[in-house]
Design a protein around this motif. Sequence first.
Motif, PDB file in Angstrom:
ATOM      1  N   SER A   1      -8.747  43.092 -80.897  1.00 26.48           N
ATOM      2  CA  SER A   1      -9.877  43.883 -80.384  1.00 26.48           C
ATOM      3  C   SER A   1     -10.958  44.149 -81.426  1.00 26.48           C
ATOM      4  CB  SER A   1      -9.363  45.208 -79.816  1.00 26.48           C
ATOM      5  OG  SER A   1      -8.712  45.974 -80.811  1.00 26.48           O
ATOM      6  N   ALA A   2     -10.582  44.362 -82.691  1.00 29.71           N
ATOM      7  CA  ALA A   2     -11.576  44.694 -83.724  1.00 29.71           C
ATOM      8  C   ALA A   2     -12.471  43.527 -84.081  1.00 29.71           C
ATOM      9  CB  ALA A   2     -10.875  45.201 -84.982  1.00 29.71           C
ATOM     10  N   GLY A   3     -11.974  42.321 -83.928  1.00 28.96           N
ATOM     11  CA  GLY A   3     -12.757  41.140 -84.281  1.00 28.96           C
ATOM     12  C   GLY A   3     -13.188  40.346 -83.063  1.00 28.96           C
ATOM     13  N   PHE A   4     -12.269  39.578 -82.490  1.00 23.23           N
ATOM     14  CA  PHE A   4     -12.571  38.686 -81.370  1.00 23.23           C
ATOM     15  C   PHE A   4     -13.074  39.447 -80.155  1.00 23.23           C
ATOM     16  CE2 PHE A   4     -11.693  36.088 -77.681  1.00 23.23           C
ATOM     17  CZ  PHE A   4     -12.013  34.810 -78.096  1.00 23.23           C
TER      18      PHE A   4
ATOM     19  N   ILE B   1     -17.453  32.043 -77.974  1.00 22.86           N
ATOM     20  CA  ILE B   1     -16.043  31.937 -78.377  1.00 22.86           C
ATOM     21  C   ILE B   1     -15.931  31.601 -79.859  1.00 22.86           C
ATOM     22  CG2 ILE B   1     -13.915  30.612 -78.049  1.00 22.86           C
ATOM     23  CD1 ILE B   1     -14.741  30.277 -75.097  1.00 22.86           C
ATOM     24  N   SER B   2     -16.759  30.666 -80.322  1.00 21.75           N
ATOM     25  CA  SER B   2     -16.709  30.239 -81.727  1.00 21.75           C
ATOM     26  C   SER B   2     -17.072  31.387 -82.662  1.00 21.75           C
ATOM     27  CB  SER B   2     -17.659  29.061 -81.954  1.00 21.75           C
ATOM     28  OG  SER B   2     -17.307  27.962 -81.150  1.00 21.75           O
ATOM     29  N   THR B   3     -18.136  32.129 -82.316  1.00 20.26           N
ATOM     30  CA  THR B   3     -18.548  33.262 -83.141  1.00 20.26           C
ATOM     31  C   THR B   3     -17.476  34.345 -83.150  1.00 20.26           C
ATOM     32  OG1 THR B   3     -20.845  32.795 -82.551  1.00 20.26           O
ATOM     33  CG2 THR B   3     -20.401  34.921 -83.571  1.00 20.26           C
ATOM     34  N   ALA B   4     -16.839  34.559 -81.991  1.00 24.70           N
ATOM     35  CA  ALA B   4     -15.768  35.553 -81.904  1.00 24.70           C
ATOM     36  C   ALA B   4     -14.592  35.178 -82.803  1.00 24.70           C
ATOM     37  CB  ALA B   4     -15.311  35.698 -80.455  1.00 24.70           C
ATOM     38  N   VAL B   5     -14.278  33.895 -82.864  1.00 22.95           N
ATOM     39  CA  VAL B   5     -13.193  33.417 -83.752  1.00 22.95           C
ATOM     40  C   VAL B   5     -13.541  33.698 -85.208  1.00 22.95           C
ATOM     41  CG1 VAL B   5     -12.038  31.339 -84.630  1.00 22.95           C
ATOM     42  CG2 VAL B   5     -12.311  31.658 -82.173  1.00 22.95           C
ATOM     43  N   CYS B   6     -14.797  33.434 -85.579  1.00 22.22           N
ATOM     44  CA  CYS B   6     -15.235  33.670 -86.963  1.00 22.22           C
ATOM     45  C   CYS B   6     -15.216  35.160 -87.311  1.00 22.22           C
ATOM     46  CB  CYS B   6     -16.632  33.090 -87.179  1.00 22.22           C
ATOM     47  SG  CYS B   6     -16.687  31.286 -87.113  1.00 22.22           S
ATOM     48  N   PHE B   7     -15.593  36.008 -86.368  1.00 20.33           N
ATOM     49  CA  PHE B   7     -15.551  37.454 -86.603  1.00 20.33           C
ATOM     50  C   PHE B   7     -14.110  37.947 -86.699  1.00 20.33           C
ATOM     51  CE2 PHE B   7     -19.976  37.505 -86.073  1.00 20.33           C
ATOM     52  CZ  PHE B   7     -20.475  38.768 -86.319  1.00 20.33           C
ATOM     53  N   GLN B   8     -13.230  37.340 -85.915  1.00 17.40           N
ATOM     54  CA  GLN B   8     -11.808  37.686 -86.020  1.00 17.40           C
ATOM     55  C   GLN B   8     -11.295  37.393 -87.424  1.00 17.40           C
ATOM     56  OE1 GLN B   8      -9.806  39.167 -83.948  1.00 17.40           O
ATOM     57  NE2 GLN B   8      -7.798  38.787 -84.877  1.00 17.40           N
ATOM     58  N   ALA B   9     -11.690  36.249 -87.952  1.00 18.49           N
ATOM     59  CA  ALA B   9     -11.296  35.901 -89.328  1.00 18.49           C
ATOM     60  C   ALA B   9     -11.946  36.847 -90.328  1.00 18.49           C
ATOM     61  CB  ALA B   9     -11.686  34.456 -89.633  1.00 18.49           C
TER      62      ALA B   9
END
Length: 473
Positions: free
Chosen positions: A110-113, A400-408
């Motif tokens: 929740s905090a990233g993706f 989706i791609s940006t969400a993955v990067c923010f999750q990382a």
Amino acid sequence: RRGVGGPVITMAAFSKSIPHGCYEIGHTWSTSCTMAAFQVTLGAFQESLKIYAPLYIIAAILRRRKLDYYFHKLLPEILQSTSFLTANGGFYIMFFCILRKLLGKFYIWSAGFGAALPASYLAILIERKSRRGLLTIYMANLATESIFRMAVTRGLITPVKHGEVLLFCFTAALYMFFFRCKDGLKGFAFSALKFIVGKEEIPTHSVSAEQRNISLPSGHPTEHQAIKDSKEKTKKSLLALTRRLVDKICKHGPRHRCCKHYEDNCISYCIKGFIRMFSVGYLIQCCLRIPSALRHLFTKPSRLLSALYNKENFQLGAFLGSFVSIYKGTSCFLRWVRNLDDELHALIAGFLAGMSMMFYKSTTISMYLASKLVETMYFKGIEAGKCPYIAHADTIIYAISTAVCFQAAVMEVQNLRPSYWKFLLRLTKGRFALMNRRVLDVFGTQASRDFKGFIPRLDPRYTLVKPELGLHS
């Protein structure tokens, strides 16, 4: 743990939650969600304007835009792209707080993706449609790299030695094959490859030497005429003698009847290709390094020399030069062996030329070109009626791609490309590093590993869990 325990640990991590509030985890510098969102949005706007204003101005100068563009279109385009990037940062912190209030706790996703997905989707809708494709390719490239690093960290994938080189070999093989095929590549991709490998390798249909009309095109002198003209113009000077010697070496030598490099034999054709692209690669790196060196010209003049003789300058030159020479050499060799000029030669020549990346290894280049190749093949599939057209695919993939990067960036920054992490820090004016990742370590991703034990000072009056460091401790 692997085997039976692996999936259990993964599911446990996804179901695990922490009761902390958004102030305790996210905007640790401000107790107010509204004020934190305003500060991030304002900072993002300032930095976005600094990024896009010079970018659009330089692009307009290089494209030789008319005066009307500068008065009526330049400022709106700058503000539109600035608004897109600003919204991406501002919406993220908003959804970060909203999601926490809706869920009542934080989960690993929740905090990233979770927060970045709706924020990125809404932000990309602000940007011009003509730029969405490029942004999507870039972010998909970043996300794929991050996912790969995450998989390696978890022991799910064993990295292949020189994997980026191998990927580039396959990508180069397919690109060169499409380049040689009729209507295989169009637009910028075709023009770029034409510049790199030369007009002599422009696509032709498969044709044997016996079927080919080998008379030279009009405008090209015959070998006899060229030598005769050279003799008439030769002067008794060192420069003229050198030119004559080079001319003879180039024109006297093996050249297959299917080869289109009429001014050179096969050997000089490859050598000239190497020298030309080596020079281009060297100059590109110099142009990137010299501006920063000029800023310190009077304080540290030695930096200008180091910029000219930097190892990376020669590495990029060797990469581009050897790529062209290997491709041309292999193509000529196959024409001699098969007595045929065939687009299938490009597959072999392109693959072998790809090994030149050993001089300049770059995961970024390999991943980007592979992503562009997938995009090219997908659109070809749509044209052929074999792939379905997905409406708004670029916006969905970008989100989706940006969400993955923010999750990382939130949970495991060690698996994010360093250049993108620096960009996020710049965009948020360093606030992204102020998150309370020490608490997020409970999810098992080593979120705080690269932050040297940073613990934010929090006001206990606004926390749900007693903080490790109080505001006045």
